[in-house]
Design a protein around this motif. Structure first.
Motif, PDB file in Angstrom:
ATOM      1  N   HIS A  78       0.962  -1.454   0.128  1.00  0.00           N
ATOM      2  CA  HIS A  78       0.375  -0.430  -0.094  1.00  0.00           C
ATOM      3  C   HIS A  78       1.246   1.124   0.468  1.00  0.00           C
ATOM      4  O   HIS A  78       1.091   2.087  -0.602  1.00  0.00           O
ATOM      5  N   ILE A  79       1.476   1.194   0.985  1.00  0.00           N
ATOM      6  CA  ILE A  79       2.395   2.285   1.491  1.00  0.00           C
ATOM      7  C   ILE A  79       3.455   2.644  -0.115  1.00  0.00           C
ATOM      8  O   ILE A  79       3.463   3.859  -0.993  1.00  0.00           O
ATOM      9  N   ASN A  80       4.410   1.880  -0.756  1.00  0.00           N
ATOM     10  CA  ASN A  80       4.708   1.794  -2.448  1.00  0.00           C
ATOM     11  C   ASN A  80       3.372   2.315  -3.158  1.00  0.00           C
ATOM     12  O   ASN A  80       4.084   2.618  -4.146  1.00  0.00           O
ATOM     13  N   ASN A  81       2.414   2.122  -2.957  1.00  0.00           N
ATOM     14  CA  ASN A  81       1.514   2.407  -4.120  1.00  0.00           C
ATOM     15  C   ASN A  81       1.049   3.163  -3.869  1.00  0.00           C
ATOM     16  O   ASN A  81       1.286   4.084  -5.258  1.00  0.00           O
ATOM     17  N   HIS A  82       1.006   4.517  -2.537  1.00  0.00           N
ATOM     18  CA  HIS A  82       0.918   5.649  -2.232  1.00  0.00           C
ATOM     19  C   HIS A  82       2.238   6.800  -3.020  1.00  0.00           C
ATOM     20  O   HIS A  82       1.457   7.568  -3.863  1.00  0.00           O
ATOM     21  N   ALA A  83       3.370   6.494  -2.548  1.00  0.00           N
ATOM     22  CA  ALA A  83       4.156   7.314  -3.277  1.00  0.00           C
ATOM     23  C   ALA A  83       4.374   7.344  -4.736  1.00  0.00           C
ATOM     24  O   ALA A  83       4.564   8.712  -5.498  1.00  0.00           O
ATOM     25  N   CYS A  84       3.905   5.933  -5.195  1.00  0.00           N
ATOM     26  CA  CYS A  84       3.990   6.243  -6.683  1.00  0.00           C
ATOM     27  C   CYS A  84       2.884   7.319  -7.045  1.00  0.00           C
ATOM     28  O   CYS A  84       2.487   8.197  -8.127  1.00  0.00           O
ATOM     29  N   ALA A  85       1.541   6.849  -6.783  1.00  0.00           N
ATOM     30  CA  ALA A  85       0.316   7.470  -6.727  1.00  0.00           C
ATOM     31  C   ALA A  85       0.459   9.247  -6.567  1.00  0.00           C
ATOM     32  O   ALA A  85      -0.033   9.685  -7.252  1.00  0.00           O
ATOM     33  N   LEU A  86       1.063   9.314  -5.391  1.00  0.00           N
ATOM     34  CA  LEU A  86       1.363  10.904  -5.433  1.00  0.00           C
ATOM     35  C   LEU A  86       2.399  10.932  -6.025  1.00  0.00           C
ATOM     36  O   LEU A  86       2.207  12.458  -7.031  1.00  0.00           O
ATOM     37  N   CYS A  87       3.453  10.670  -7.026  1.00  0.00           N
ATOM     38  CA  CYS A  87       3.907  11.431  -7.623  1.00  0.00           C
ATOM     39  C   CYS A  87       3.482  11.561  -9.236  1.00  0.00           C
ATOM     40  O   CYS A  87       3.017  12.370 -10.122  1.00  0.00           O
ATOM     41  N   VAL A  88       2.289  10.656  -9.778  1.00  0.00           N
ATOM     42  CA  VAL A  88       2.041  10.945 -10.487  1.00  0.00           C
ATOM     43  C   VAL A  88       0.343  12.241 -10.460  1.00  0.00           C
ATOM     44  O   VAL A  88       0.080  12.843 -11.988  1.00  0.00           O
ATOM     45  N   GLU A  89       0.021  12.140  -8.969  1.00  0.00           N
ATOM     46  CA  GLU A  89      -0.830  12.741  -9.289  1.00  0.00           C
ATOM     47  C   GLU A  89      -0.069  14.675  -8.947  1.00  0.00           C
ATOM     48  O   GLU A  89      -1.574  15.784  -9.113  1.00  0.00           O
ATOM     49  N   LYS A  90       0.971  14.919  -8.137  1.00  0.00           N
ATOM     50  CA  LYS A  90       2.021  15.475  -8.748  1.00  0.00           C
ATOM     51  C   LYS A  90       2.219  16.351 -10.223  1.00  0.00           C
ATOM     52  O   LYS A  90       2.185  17.358 -10.245  1.00  0.00           O
TER      53      LYS A  90
END
Length: 371
Positions: A78-90
């Motif tokens: 979950h936390i790894n996916n969170h990091a990637c999602a945040l980068c795309v959203e940024k």
């Protein structure tokens, strides 16, 4: 599994440890130079599980590549996916609904507890205590059941998407999480009673694997490995993301700089994760769980970086975009690689029998290191 492979010109013994030994966490191979039982050098050898994760990500779309990172550190999906999602959203300037942000933080903290649970049981077993392993997996199973109901998986979850979540929560989610909190508050104190005060355990941990604050910074250590040396480095505090800036919790620091300090960090962090979840579980906002986004995402040209706090430390995601539907370049800054780099320094001058305790308190997950 120890195997003698020769001697040096000074007459020191050189042995292989791993990669198949359980205490080397599956696929870590160490070449150790010994003078009697005293360690003179530890040289990690990697490459036994290398899958070119970053190169694979560069051939996948921005919706697809996130889930490869679930396999990178399978205890921190979950936390790894969170990091990637945040980068795309940024990169795309996507506004994530608050409901999704709250759920993400609850899921992240459940993941942190589950990861620390497995670490606690496995580390205790590595140094000779078998009972904690069963205790840890008993409580961890409760989290797995909660995850399975909402996410459809127990380990390599694919739940976060750019803009929010794949699906809404299971109707029983809040009830089961609250039941788990009530149970775990009692159990985590039992862990202390069972292991922490045990004189054999203390003798195996105290003063073992010294890593000073200066050296922890020098090696780029993060997470409990660094905070056990008094280094303030919790990304949730330093660079708050999602709703971490809105909840109360403490960054746990110890100054012992040894294996016992790194152990205590994780025990205390599990209690802080419960504290975070308690503040959120009855206050999940109503509304959308996913922002409206295009079916095919394209990041504008440029470079984007985000970071999160996993159970093992800082995970950074760096994306170079050329404006296409797939990343031009991706690089992950995983916590395990830097933490492992400190092992040689920590181990020199110690006895061979203490090496496993040092490795245990680094909480290594090898696919996170050897990608």
């Amino acid at each position: 599994m120890f195997e003698e492979i020769g001697t040096t010109t000074e007459g020191d013994l050189v042995i292989n440890v791993g990669p198949q030994h359980p205490a080397t966490h599956g696929v870590l191979h160490l070449v150790i130079t010994l003078n009697g039982e005293t360690i003179k050098k530890v040289e990690p050898h990697l490459g036994y599980i290398h899958r070119s994760i970053e190169k694979m990500c560069e051939s996948l779309t921005y919706r697809q590549f996130i889930y490869v990172t679930s396999r990178m550190d399978y205890l921190s999906a979950h936390i790894n996916n969170h990091a990637c999602a945040l980068c795309v959203e940024k990169g795309m300037q996507i506004e994530v609904p608050e409901r999704a942000q709250v759920i993400r933080v609850i899921m992240d903290e459940l993941t942190r507890i589950a990861s620390h649970e497995l670490w606690w049981g496995a580390m205790a077993m590595d140094i000779g205590a078998f009972t904690p392993f069963f205790h840890a997996f008993r409580e961890r199973e409760k989290i797995n059941e909660i995850m399975e109901e909402t996410c459809g998986a127990r380990l390599t979850m694919n739940y976060y998407v750019p803009g929010g979540l794949m699906a809404d929560l299971h109707p029983d989610f809040q009830r089961k999480v609250k039941e788990f909190i009530a149970l775990f508050k009692r159990k985590v104190n039992e862990y202390d009673e069972l292991v922490t005060g045990n004189i054999i355990f203390i003798n195996r941990m105290k003063g073992i694997g010294i890593l000073s604050k200066e050296n922890a910074v020098s090696f780029g250590c993060t997470g409990p490995a660094a905070r056990g040396s008094g280094v303030s480095c919790d990304i949730r505090k330093l660079y708050p993301y999602a709703v971490y800036g809105k909840v109360q919790f403490d960054e746990i620091l110890e100054t012992g700089c040894d294996s016992l300090a790194r152990y205590m960090i994780r025990i205390r962090e599990m209690k802080q994760s419960i504290r975070i979840i308690e503040q959120l579980i009855d206050n999940i906002p109503e509304g959308d769980f996913q922002a409206k986004t295009k079916a095919v995402l394209k990041l504008p040209k440029g470079e984007f970086y985000t970071r999160v706090e996993t159970a093992r430390g800082e995970l950074g995601v760096y994306i170079v975009s050329e404006g296409a539907t797939t990343p031009y370049r991706i690089k992950f800054r995983s916590p395990g690689f830097s933490n492992l780099s400190a092992l040689d320094h920590m181990a020199r001058g110690s006895k061979l029998g203490d090496l496993v305790a040092m490795m245990g308190t680094l909480d290594l997950v090898i696919p996170d290191i050897d990608r």
